[in-house]
Motif scaffolding. Structure first.
Motif, short mmCIF file in Angstrom:
data_model
loop_
_atom_site.label_atom_id
_atom_site.label_comp_id
_atom_site.label_asym_id
_atom_site.label_seq_id
_atom_site.Cartn_x
_atom_site.Cartn_y
_atom_site.Cartn_z
N MET A 1 34.43 45.35 32.72
CA MET A 1 34.26 46.77 32.41
C MET A 1 32.87 47.20 32.86
SD MET A 1 35.98 49.28 31.04
CE MET A 1 37.16 48.63 29.86
N ALA B 1 38.70 50.45 33.55
CA ALA B 1 39.33 49.13 33.57
C ALA B 1 39.98 48.81 34.90
CB ALA B 1 40.36 49.02 32.45
N ARG C 1 34.28 43.51 28.81
CA ARG C 1 35.70 43.66 28.49
C ARG C 1 36.08 42.81 27.27
NH1 ARG C 1 38.21 45.46 33.78
NH2 ARG C 1 40.27 44.84 33.02
#
Length: 423
Positions: free
Chosen positions: A1, A101, A361
């Motif tokens: 991310m 994402a 993430r």
């Protein structure tokens, strides 16, 4: 991310990285969505503050015995508006997260610029390809002539892109995996792990396989996913954890089956074992501090190289260009082994530094020994190496004119002292 603050601070640099990957600019779309989300967040917070002030007014009025019906009606209306604003903020936040994402990692400035694997840069080579006094065969020709590699039986059992190994070739594949794992755990400080082969969707999201590469994964009917590489469970061992800096670097390794749908490889490598739905691989994963990740990257690559050197295989180390590097990597070194039957180099290991891309993430952090707060860890992964491709390289490199295969010295103890597979 991605760190949204970094995109806010350097949108042109962000778009330049995407351009190097062959992608269209996205900073304007991201920042517009971010601005709307932040505006909704500000409005929500201001309305909450106003509601709190109104609640105090209602309390004060009640204390004086005054009629509060009008104030209560205003509070009810305000609650509905706050709920709408909160829902809008959450919706915009979810849209922003979903967009981020799907966007690949920032590239290291040193990554060569290029459009495809043709633009990768060879950093070094090791060993000269063997010179044969005969025309070398490909691995599937050798295996089928030995009667120890059966693609027809595998097709009856599971369809295309599977193989049944028998006898000495089955043992040779097992020997290769055990040898690699012993080298990495015994000499390079990796701790052996036996992880689950089925994981939750959030785990694949954490390492970047989802949502971008959903079609290349195998899913079960109960919401679990077969791992495409042991990188997935090994890296996620630190998800939602706060590690202590003295415990870093953390180094783990696993020998596991891997499962890939190979959705984008129709017509490629249809013969033999090069590209299969199921294969064995030794995976290396390191978790470290930002200051040490580049050093760890070089160390991991060297650890993978040792395997090929001990096996006496010819290989080269390649710096992947911007158009060929993986989604989650900021820099990648591939090891490409020489396959005499094909007369070319093919990838056998890929060692990548993901920096804090996966950590964000997974929400994986560490607490610095000095200073306050926490920081995101850096994660690295590498093949140490792909067992099936190592089997191919050994078979083709050590083949004999009579169709037999000599066993490399490093593997003979794992083969019960067997020196060759006779035709």
């Amino acid at each position: 991310m991605h760190d949204i603050r970094r995109i806010r601070e350097a949108p042109e640099a962000f778009d330049a990285v995407l351009a190097r990957r062959g992608l269209a600019p996205l900073s304007a779309e991201i920042l517009s969505l971010d601005q709307r989300r932040r505006a909704a967040q500000t409005a929500f917070q201001e309305m909450q503050a106003a509601r709190n002030a109104l609640s105090r007014r209602i309390g004060a009025a009640r204390g004086k015995g005054e009629d509060t019906s009008a104030l209560q009606a205003e509070a009810a209306s305000m609650a509905e508006a706050i709920a709408r604003e909160e829902a809008d903020e959450k919706r915009l936040g979810a849209e922003l997260d979903a967009l981020l994402a799907t966007i690949p990692n920032w590239l290291d400035d040193a990554v060569p610029t290029g459009a495809s694997e043709a633009d990768n840069v060879v950093l070094r080579t090791w060993n000269e390809p063997r010179a044969f006094g005969f025309t070398p065969l490909q691995h599937f020709e050798l295996g089928e002539r030995l009667g120890l590699m059966d693609f027809e039986a595998a097709s009856r059992l599971a369809g295309s892109r599977f193989v049944v190994l028998k006898g000495a070739l089955a043992r040779l594949e097992r020997a290769l995996g055990q040898f690699m794992l012993d080298v990495q755990t015994g000499e390079h400080g990796y701790t052996e792990v036996n992880p689950p082969l089925l994981v939750r969707e959030a785990v694949l999201h954490g390492t970047g396989q989802l949502p971008k590469f959903r079609e290349d994964q195998f899913a079960t009917t109960d919401g679990r996913w077969l791992i495409p590489t042991a990188e997935v469970p090994l890296t996620n061992l630190v998800r939602e954890q706060v590690l202590a800096e003295p415990d870093l670097p953390l180094r783990v390794a696993a020998l596991t089956p891997c499962f890939r749908a190979e959705a984008g490889s129709a017509g490629r490598d249809t013969r033999g074992m090069l590209r299969q739905h199921q294969f064995m691989k030794v995976e290396l994963v390191s978790v470290t501090t930002p200051e040490q990740s580049d050093v760890e990257h070089a160390r991991m690559t060297a650890a993978a190289e040792i395997v090929l050197q001990r096996l006496g295989l010819a290989y080269r180390v390649v710096d992947l260009c911007s158009g060929d590097i993986g989604f989650g990597a900021t820099r990648t070194y591939d090891l490409e082994v020489w396959l005499p039957g094909q007369g070319t180099y093919r990838e056998i290991s890929s060692c990548s530094n993901c920096r804090d891309f996966q950590a964000r993430r997974m929400d994986a952090r560490y607490r610095p020994a000095e200073g306050k707060g926490t920081r995101f860890v850096h994660t690295l992964n590498g093949s140490g190496v792909a067992v099936g491709r190592a089997l191919i390289a050994v078979m083709e490199t050590y083949q004999r004119p009579d169709g037999g295969i000599d066993i490399p010295e490093a593997l003979r103890s794992y083969m019960g002292g067997l020196a060759a597979i006779a035709p």
